[in-house]
Enzyme design. Structure first.
Site, PDB file in Angstrom:
ATOM      1  N   SER A 139       1.011  -1.340   0.027  1.00  0.00           N
ATOM      2  CA  SER A 139      -0.064   0.126  -0.090  1.00  0.00           C
ATOM      3  C   SER A 139       0.971   1.122  -0.057  1.00  0.00           C
ATOM      4  O   SER A 139       2.005   1.331   0.552  1.00  0.00           O
ATOM      5  CB  SER A 139      -0.773   0.044   1.320  1.00  0.00           C
ATOM      6  OG  SER A 139      -1.549   1.143   1.368  1.00  0.00           O
ATOM      7  N   TYR A 153      -1.871  -0.111  10.079  1.00  0.00           N
ATOM      8  CA  TYR A 153      -2.030  -0.933   8.903  1.00  0.00           C
ATOM      9  C   TYR A 153      -0.681  -0.779   8.050  1.00  0.00           C
ATOM     10  O   TYR A 153      -0.058  -1.540   7.337  1.00  0.00           O
ATOM     11  CB  TYR A 153      -3.081  -0.469   8.108  1.00  0.00           C
ATOM     12  CG  TYR A 153      -3.634  -0.754   6.854  1.00  0.00           C
ATOM     13  CD1 TYR A 153      -3.981  -2.143   6.223  1.00  0.00           C
ATOM     14  CD2 TYR A 153      -2.990   0.005   5.687  1.00  0.00           C
ATOM     15  CE1 TYR A 153      -4.103  -2.441   4.958  1.00  0.00           C
ATOM     16  CE2 TYR A 153      -3.120  -0.330   4.505  1.00  0.00           C
ATOM     17  CZ  TYR A 153      -3.511  -1.628   3.992  1.00  0.00           C
ATOM     18  OH  TYR A 153      -3.657  -2.083   2.825  1.00  0.00           O
TER      19      TYR A 153
END
Length: 243
Positions: A139, A153
């Protein structure tokens, strides 16, 4: 015969990758942790494209489930690509509000799960002398850090990037390529964890002035898995609209 495993394939990037891979001639082994009805719908769409698909319920943080996933996939033939896509993003909000439960769930799926799946891929590809490929879904948050939203995350995806960098060097001589894709703001990207209206409110912050579509991420994944990327390993491909 080309066989691709895609974890977390019932929706979003995983589902889009399954369909694009089928269009490009891959048979696919699909897994998810709980949404089996949706996963079978993706498999039906793959089969409508003339390719084969198998579905497995698997929690990628559980070693026995990962072994079962590979055993199921190999009913289609030798697995030549793993797409490490399964991920969770519980605990949206400021870092000071982060709970141990949210951290534990994030680490177990996003880190332990990715490592277990990659380890199984390397073991089996090495045993069969397969020139294979692993594509990890990271990501852009791993670079930006996810402030005020998902620092935990982002940190988990940082671990995935370290896995990508180290493993790509360790197994390159075996003919196994390891790369990663960094999605940015993607429609439906965080699924049930995404606050309502978050994507729409953030789109104007992207240089391209829009969120991405899961299929745009899938294009990068399938390219990295293909022979067109035969000299690419240890690479990180941003699909972020310029963010």
């Amino acid at each position: 015969m080309a066989v691709m495993i895609i974890t977390g394939a019932s929706r979003g990037i995983g589902a889009a990758t399954a369909l694009l891979a089928a269009e490009c001639g891959w048979d696919v082994a699909l897994s998810c942790r709980s949404t089996m009805t949706a996963l079978r719908g993706v498999a039906d769409s793959v089969e409508a494209l003339g390719r084969r698909a198998v579905c497995t319920r698997a929690d990628v943080s559980v070693e026995a489930d990962v072994t079962a996933l590979y055993d199921s996939a190999e009913t289609l033939g030798p697995v030549t690509c793993l797409v490490n896509n399964a991920g969770v993003a519980p605990g949206y909000g400021p870092f000071v509000d982060l709970t141990v439960e949210a951290m534990t769930e994030t680490w177990s799926t996003n880190i332990t799960g990715a490592f277990l799946c990659a380890r199984e891929a390397v073991r089996r590809m090495s045993a069969e002398a397969i020139a294979g490929s692993i594509v990890n879904i990271s990501s852009k948050a791993a670079v930006i850090g996810g402030p005020n939203e998902w620092i935990h995350y982002a940190a988990s995806k940082g671990a995935v990037e370290t896995l990508t960098a180290g493993l790509s060097k360790e197994v390159a001589s075996r003919g196994i390529r390891v790369n990663a894709v960094r999605p940015g703001l993607i429609e439906g990207g965080f699924g049930p964890w995404d606050p309502q209206h978050r994507v729409a409110s953030m789109a104007a912050m992207i240089p391209m002035q829009r969120a991405g579509d899961p299929r745009e991420v899938a294009q990068a994944v399938v390219w990295l898995a293909s022979d067109a990327a035969s000299y690419v390993t240890g690479a990180f491909v941003d699909v972020t609209g310029g963010r």
